[in-house]
Write a protein that holds these residues in place. Structure first.
Motif, PDB file in Angstrom:
ATOM      1  N   CYS A 148       0.847  -1.189   0.000  1.00 30.33           N
ATOM      2  CA  CYS A 148       0.000   0.000   0.000  1.00 30.33           C
ATOM      3  C   CYS A 148       0.885   1.242   0.000  1.00 30.33           C
ATOM      4  O   CYS A 148       2.011   1.227   0.501  1.00 30.33           O
ATOM      5  N   TYR A 192       1.930   5.300   0.793  1.00 26.56           N
ATOM      6  CA  TYR A 192       1.925   6.207   1.940  1.00 26.56           C
ATOM      7  C   TYR A 192       0.597   6.983   1.969  1.00 26.56           C
ATOM      8  O   TYR A 192       0.164   7.548   0.962  1.00 26.56           O
ATOM      9  N   GLU A 225      -2.452   6.071   2.055  1.00 29.03           N
ATOM     10  CA  GLU A 225      -3.480   5.588   1.121  1.00 29.03           C
ATOM     11  C   GLU A 225      -4.875   5.509   1.744  1.00 29.03           C
ATOM     12  O   GLU A 225      -5.879   5.632   1.046  1.00 29.03           O
ATOM     13  N   VAL A 232       0.629   3.994   6.182  1.00 33.68           N
ATOM     14  CA  VAL A 232      -0.399   3.899   5.135  1.00 33.68           C
ATOM     15  C   VAL A 232      -1.660   4.666   5.487  1.00 33.68           C
ATOM     16  O   VAL A 232      -2.604   4.706   4.705  1.00 33.68           O
TER      17      VAL A 232
END
Length: 273
Positions: free
Chosen positions: A103, A105, A107, A133
């Protein structure tokens, strides 16, 4: 979850049923106040067989939920569970380890983790991974139990002994069955802000037969019973003492019995940099 950590309860069909019983019996208690806005990106960590995912999806029908687990078999069960109970829910399933999430950063707008940190040898490191994340200003919701919070009637030394054996076995597997009491300092030390922890108490007696069946017996007693072989194999107890302890624990579910357990639900914010 960390792939080096054993899940002390195992991955049997019986455990899958127990997780479902637990989630359904405690849905109103644990999920109250948790609903995510339509369009928001929500990451559920350690979704397992989807027992909690069902309630997340039900309470936040417009959210875009990504449910992650390290077990392909568990994800298959979770997919089937959601298809049966919430057929219209759009959940994305992701096979991944918590420490190696594919994933980006920032997200996700929100992260939800229920009964996950208690199985990790380094929950602080796991929280650091999750902060990466989670977008700045996003929220993290963590729910954990604490086996030290058990209050039962009739009280029993033997019943407390078998609960203690489960706590010791979980510690030997790299986890912490007493983690609930540590959530506030744990989240603060991991860099989260505005940490608010609220106890969620489950109390069952004869006036609450659904909770006696769904929580006292099918969730807690079943969890303790599931580690019998491990406790005997580790030399923690004898068969006779174990069976006596479980029998006395079950008395809390009888007509004259009561059972109390405290969960801890924390909500924290990833601070803006």
């Amino acid at each position: 979850m960390n792939t080096d950590t054993a899940y002390v309860h195992g991955y049997s069909e019986r455990e899958a049923r127990r997780l479902g019983d637990q989630a359904d019996a405690l849905a109103a208690l644990l999920h109250a106040g948790t609903a995510y806005p339509a369009g928001s990106r929500v990451l559920e960590i350690g979704c397992g067989v989807g027992a909690q995912t069902v309630h997340l999806a039900r309470n936040s029908p417009g959210a875009r939920i990504v449910a992650v687990d390290r077990s392909a078999e568990s994800l298959a069960q979770a997919r089937a569970c959601l298809s049966e109970q919430e057929p219209g829910a759009g959940v994305e399933w992701l096979l991944a380890d918590l420490h190696h999430l594919p994933c980006d950063y920032g997200e996700f707008d929100h992260i939800f983790a229920c009964f996950v940190l208690e199985h990790l040898p380094d929950p602080g490191l796991a929280l650091a991974r999750l902060r990466h994340v989670l977008r700045p200003g996003g929220t993290l919701t963590v729910i954990e139990g604490d086996h030290g919070s058990v209050v039962l009637h009739p009280d029993s030394h033997h019943a407390r002994e078998v609960i203690g054996h489960q706590v010791r076995l979980q510690a030997a597997a790299g986890g912490n069955a007493l983690l609930g009491r540590e959530l506030q300092p744990l989240l603060t030390d991991a860099g989260f802000a505005d940490v608010v922890v609220r106890p969620r108490t489950a109390y069952a007696d004869r006036t609450k037969p659904a909770l006696v069946a769904g929580f006292t017996l099918k969730t807690f007693v079943a969890m303790v019973e599931s580690v019998r072989d491990e406790a005997l194999g580790a030399g923690l107890t004898t068969a006779a003492d174990w069976d006596l302890g479980v029998a006395e624990l079950r008395r809390a579910a009888d007509d004259g019995g009561t059972f109390h357990y405290t969960f801890f639900k924390a909500v924290a914010v990833n601070p803006r940099r």
